[in-house]
Design a protein around this motif. Structure first.
Motif, short mmCIF file in Angstrom:
data_model
loop_
_atom_site.label_atom_id
_atom_site.label_comp_id
_atom_site.label_asym_id
_atom_site.label_seq_id
_atom_site.Cartn_x
_atom_site.Cartn_y
_atom_site.Cartn_z
N GLY A 125 -10.56 -6.95 -44.02
CA GLY A 125 -10.34 -8.22 -44.68
C GLY A 125 -9.75 -9.26 -43.75
N VAL A 126 -8.77 -8.86 -42.94
CA VAL A 126 -8.15 -9.81 -42.01
C VAL A 126 -9.17 -10.26 -40.96
CG1 VAL A 126 -6.38 -10.11 -40.24
CG2 VAL A 126 -5.83 -8.93 -42.38
N LEU A 157 -10.18 -14.21 -40.47
CA LEU A 157 -10.03 -14.90 -39.19
C LEU A 157 -11.38 -15.40 -38.67
CD1 LEU A 157 -7.44 -12.54 -37.44
CD2 LEU A 157 -7.00 -14.74 -38.56
N TRP A 158 -12.41 -14.58 -38.83
CA TRP A 158 -13.74 -15.02 -38.44
C TRP A 158 -14.19 -16.19 -39.31
CZ3 TRP A 158 -17.57 -14.09 -34.85
CH2 TRP A 158 -17.27 -13.15 -33.87
N GLY A 159 -13.90 -16.10 -40.58
CA GLY A 159 -14.27 -17.19 -41.48
C GLY A 159 -13.64 -18.50 -41.07
N ARG A 160 -12.36 -18.44 -40.74
CA ARG A 160 -11.66 -19.65 -40.30
C ARG A 160 -12.27 -20.19 -39.01
NH1 ARG A 160 -8.60 -22.95 -43.02
NH2 ARG A 160 -7.07 -23.22 -41.35
N GLY A 202 -15.95 -6.71 -40.82
CA GLY A 202 -15.47 -8.02 -41.26
C GLY A 202 -16.21 -9.15 -40.58
N ALA A 203 -16.41 -9.03 -39.27
CA ALA A 203 -17.13 -10.07 -38.53
C ALA A 203 -18.59 -10.13 -38.95
CB ALA A 203 -17.01 -9.79 -37.04
N LEU A 204 -19.23 -8.98 -39.09
CA LEU A 204 -20.65 -8.95 -39.47
C LEU A 204 -20.87 -9.56 -40.85
CD1 LEU A 204 -23.56 -8.00 -38.93
CD2 LEU A 204 -22.92 -5.77 -39.89
N ALA A 205 -20.01 -9.20 -41.78
CA ALA A 205 -20.15 -9.72 -43.15
C ALA A 205 -20.00 -11.23 -43.18
CB ALA A 205 -19.13 -9.05 -44.07
#
Length: 303
Positions: free
Chosen positions: A14-15, A19-22, A288-291
Motif C-alpha cells: 500500500g505504501v 508513493l508511486w501514485g503521488r 504496488g508500483a505495477l498496480a
C-alpha cells in the motif's frame, strides 16, 4: 469530490502504491486500520537480508520509515480507520467509522494475518508463552521445552531455531508434513526435536504463563508439559470486507489479472491479499508500483 486513488492498507504494498501514485501526479487517500504504517513489518523481529537496501535493520524500523515517507510525501493517511465494505457503486469503501470514501480507483492492499488455532488458551496466553515467532521469542524460551505447531517450512525453521538455543522441541503437525526436503532432513537429524504428525493441539493450559498442551493423535490423548508454544500454521487474507462484491478464490484471496485488476473495473489489489506465488517484501513493493501504473493508464483512458 471523489479521490483519484483510494489505497486501503498501509503495509509495504500500500505504501509503495501511495508513493508511486503521488509521484505520478495522482491525488491519494489512504486508510489504515492500525495507528501506524507498516502492517506485518511490525512483527518482523529479524533483519530481512533478502530485501534489497534494508538488510541492516529489523521490520519495525522499516515500518517507521514507511510512516515517515508517507508524511513527507503529503499523503492523506487516515489511521485507525478500518475498511468494512467495498461498495461497487462509486466505487467506494465504507469504514467502521461510518465514513464512505468514494474514489475514481481503489487499490486493495490489506495483506494477510496470522492464522490462529482458535482453541482454548490461545488468546488468553498470547504473549505469556504463546508466540507466533521463534525468531522474536527464542531468547526467552532458551533451554525450555517448547511445542511448535505446523507442518510447513516456517514451522520446521522455527523448530530448528529453538533447538539451537537448547530447547527440547516437539513439532506438532495436524496432517502430513509439508516442509521442503532440506528442512525435514535437518529436523530428522536433530536429536532435540521430536515430530508428531497427524496430531492436533486441543488446548493450551496455564495461568500466568503456558504450562502444558493437550494433544490428540495416533497415540491417543495426552498432556505435554511445556513452557512455550509457537504457532506457525500459515496466514489468512484480510479480505472479508470484500465478500460478495469482489471475486475471491476458495481461500479468500482477491482474484486479479495480469495488471492486478480485480473483478471490478475500477478496483485493483496488490501484495499478499492477492495470493502471489511467494509472500515476499520485494514482491509487495513491486505490486504496488505495477498496480498504480495500470491505474493511471486506466484513468487516463477514461478521461
Amino acid at each position: 469530490m471523489a479521490s483519484k486513488l483510494l489505497v486501503v492498507g498501509a503495509g509495504l504494498g500500500g505504501v509503495s502504491a501511495a508513493l508511486w501514485g503521488r509521484s505520478l501526479g495522482l491525488d491519494v487517500v489512504m486508510v489504515e486500520a492500525q495507528a501506524d504504517a507498516g502492517g506485518q513489518l511490525r512483527q518482523v523481529h529479524f533483519r530481512p537480508f533478502n530485501f534489497a537496501g534494508a538488510a541492516e535493520v529489523e521490520g519495525p524500523v522499516i515500518a517507521d520509515r514507511l510512516h515517515a515517507q508517507l508524511a513527507a510525501a503529503g499523503v492523506d493517511v487516515r489511521y485507525r480507520t478500518l475498511a468494512v465494505a467495498f461498495e461497487p457503486d462509486g466505487p467506494a469503501v465504507r469504514c467502521a467509522t461510518g465514513e464512505r470514501i468514494e474514489a475514481a480507483a481503489v487499490l486493495i492492499a490489506t495483506g494477510v494475518r496470522r492464522r490462529r488455532l482458535e482453541i482454548p488458551g490461545e488468546r488468553e496466553l498470547e504473549g505469556r508463552g504463546l508466540s507466533y515467532s521463534a525468531t522474536q521469542d527464542r531468547a526467552r524460551f532458551a533451554g525450555q521445552a517448547v511445542v511448535v505447531v505446523g507442518g510447513g517450512d516456517a514451522a520446521f525453521e522455527n523448530a530448528l531455531l529453538l533447538a539451537e538455543v537448547g530447547c527440547p522441541v516437539t513439532l506438532v503437525a495436524r496432517g502430513e508434513l509439508r516442509a521442503r526436503r532440506d528442512f525435514r532432513e535437518r529436523v530428522a537429524q536433530n536429536a532435540g526435536i521430536e515430530v508428531l504428525d497427524h496430531t492436533r493441539v486441543l488446548s493450551i493450559e496455564g495461568d500466568r504463563g503456558v504450562r502444558a498442551v493437550r494433544l490428540e493423535g495416533p497415540r491417543g490423548n495426552s498432556t505435554l508439559e511445556v513452557a512455550g508454544v509457537v504457532v506457525k500454521i500459515g496466514v489468512v487474507p484480510n479480505s472479508e470486507w470484500c465478500t460478495g462484491t469482489l471475486d475471491r478464490d476458495p481461500e479468500g484471496y482477491v482474484r486479479v489479472d495480469a495488471e492486478l485488476r480485480t473483478s471490478h473495473r475500477r478496483a485493483w489489489a496488490a501484495g499478499d491479499v492477492t495470493h502471489p506465488p511467494v509472500l515476499a517484501m520485494a514482491l509487495a513493493v513491486g505490486h504496488g508500483a505495477l498496480a498504480v501504473s495500470a491505474i493511471r493508464a486506466a484513468l487516463e483512458r477514461a478521461v
